[in-house]
Design an enzyme around this catalytic site. Structure first.
Site, PDB file in Angstrom:
ATOM      1  N   ASP A  32       4.144   4.036  -0.924  1.00 10.27           N
ATOM      2  CA  ASP A  32       4.287   2.712  -1.553  1.00 10.27           C
ATOM      3  C   ASP A  32       5.549   2.712  -1.997  1.00 10.27           C
ATOM      4  OD1 ASP A  32       3.747   0.058  -1.966  1.00 10.27           O
ATOM      5  OD2 ASP A  32       3.058   0.002  -4.469  1.00 10.27           O
ATOM      6  N   ASP A 126       5.991  -2.180   3.486  1.00  5.65           N
ATOM      7  CA  ASP A 126       6.603  -0.854   2.760  1.00  5.65           C
ATOM      8  C   ASP A 126       4.725  -0.402   2.198  1.00  5.65           C
ATOM      9  OD1 ASP A 126       4.947  -2.689   1.198  1.00  5.65           O
ATOM     10  OD2 ASP A 126       6.450  -2.878  -1.012  1.00  5.65           O
ATOM     11  N   GLU A 127       3.601   0.287   2.645  1.00  7.99           N
ATOM     12  CA  GLU A 127       2.741   0.862   2.303  1.00  7.99           C
ATOM     13  C   GLU A 127       2.206   1.704   3.550  1.00  7.99           C
ATOM     14  OE1 GLU A 127      -0.438  -0.771  -0.133  1.00  7.99           O
ATOM     15  OE2 GLU A 127       0.544  -2.699   0.141  1.00  7.99           O
TER      16      GLU A 127
END
Length: 430
Positions: A32, A126-127
């Site tokens: 993350d 983003d993860e």
């Protein structure tokens, strides 16, 4: 950063062989990015570094998309109205979002994760989850896997990422958030239930604003409370009760569902000392070609394209690639194509990374001859080397010409596999 459980220091001091013995069959990583949008803005604009940044519309009626870590001590959070955030943090700088740029960096991050495993499940820009089951021989212990992923993302993007490693998706996701920013939290399977127990029920996956009051009304304040709750009590939550009970007891059989397909196989190496002489660059290309050739043959793939990547000392990634008339799977053939591609680079270096990838892959069916003029002697030699390395390990053989320069590879350099077929900046193909 460190190996953390309920009793973190004890986990850190545990011998490596003890941690390996206790680990279960699955190894799941949740990666993350830290304050992703704000971090990208601070990366691109040095004047923003160290200052509170809010990414969102420059209107009090808009909401904050991401707040930098400098703004968070003031109580600023995502989804908060910009006006409220500015009242809490008057010195904050509001920056309009640039989603094209975020997507560009996101693609780089996902490329890096795909280098470690073909099983990557992206949850957002983003993860992502990464299934690293069975990768210990390639990347070391679960803690070492997390460390290498963090270093690789930092190398590719100059941004920090927090990583959680566990035997289930749920625990890995909670772990990645445990020690932000730039955290690494590893929760062995035999410690997962104990590690979750003291955390608030708000950390249960899916427990939102409407569910939390219901949990609290039942006297369930921590995940441990839920794990030990009577089934009749949890039954008041309907089907959610059984779901939360399973999560609280670290049970989560959901697999990592691959959302990215392997399109190429590559090998990049970050070097301890920059190189600029052609013979030095070719030496690293030769090593990469040998590694890629072994992987292609092991997976019974052939490649119709070759790509060469060079990263300058100023972190500028240059890429040249070429489609081939006939498919290849030998290191010698890959090297010949790579040497030809070197003539197309217009930068003299020096270079801190040298890499190669084979792309446009196709499964090799049977033992058919790939080309009428195929070099049988070269194939026999390379397949014999394959057998020796399979039996005695990768270090069993080395070319004599490589002995003097074998140390010029960073210890944390990542051997890229399952590299996505995506050109870097300054890419050219034909």
């Amino acid at each position: 950063m460190g190996l953390l459980g309920v009793a973190g220091p004890e986990a850190v001091r545990a011998p490596a062989r003890h941690r390996t013995r206790l680990w279960g069959a699955r190894i799941v990583v949740h990666a993350d990015m830290d304050a992703f949008y704000a971090a990208v803005e601070q990366l691109d604009d040095p004047s923003l570094r160290g200052r509170p940044v809010l990414v969102g519309p420059k209107s009090n009626r808009g909401v904050v998309l991401t707040a930098s870590y400098e703004a968070r001590p003031y109580g600023v959070a995502s989804a908060m109205p910009v006006g409220q955030a500015l009242r809490r943090c008057p010195d904050a700088i509001v920056v309009g979002p640039r989603f094209d740029r975020y997507q560009e960096i996101s693609s780089q991050v996902m490329d890096v994760l795909a280098d470690f495993s073909p099983r990557v499940e992206a949850l957002s820009m983003d993860e992502a989850f990464v299934d690293m089951t069975g990768a210990e021989r390639l990347f070391g212990s679960p803690r070492e896997m997390g460390s290498r992923i963090k270093r690789a993302v930092r190398e590719a993007t100059r941004l920090d990422i927090s990583v959680g490693v566990a035997s289930t998706k749920y625990v890995a996701k909670v772990a990645s958030d445990h020690d932000k920013p730039d955290g690494l939290t590893v929760v062995p399977p035999d410690r997962a239930r104990e590690w979750l127990a003291p955390l608030p029920v708000s950390r249960l996956w899916g427990a939102g604003r409407k569910t939390l009051p219901r949990l609290h009304a039942l006297g369930l304040m921590t995940i441990g409370d839920v794990a030990m709750a009577d089934a009749r009590v949890l039954g008041r939550l309907g089907s959610l009760g059984a779901h939360y009970h399973a999560l609280a007891n670290a049970r989560d059989p959901r697999p990592v569902r691959r959302t990215r397909l392997a399109k190429s196989i590559g090998s990049d190496r970050t070097l301890i000392a920059d190189v600029s002489r052609r013979e030095d660059i070719e030496m690293h290309l030769r090593r990469a070609a040998d590694r890629i050739g072994r992987r292609l043959r092991a997976k019974r793939y052939v490649a119709y394209g070759v790509r060469v990547r060079l990263k300058t000392h100023r972190f500028r990634m240059l890429t040249r690639q070429r489609k081939l008339r006939t498919p290849v799977d030998l290191g010698a053939e890959l090297l010949a194509a790579g040497q030809s591609l070197l003539n197309e680079f217009d930068d003299d270096g020096p270079f801190r990374l040298v890499g190669m990838a084979a792309f446009d892959l196709e499964e090799r069916r049977g033992d058919r001859q790939l080309d009428l003029f195929e070099d049988h002697a070269a194939r026999e030699l390379e397949t014999v080397v394959d057998d020796l390395m399979q039996r005695f390990g990768r270090g069993a053989l080395m070319r004599a010409r490589d002995l003097s320069d074998s140390a010029n590879v960073a210890g944390d350099g990542v051997n890229l596999d399952y590299l996505e077929a995506r050109e870097g900046t300054e890419a050219r193909g034909r």
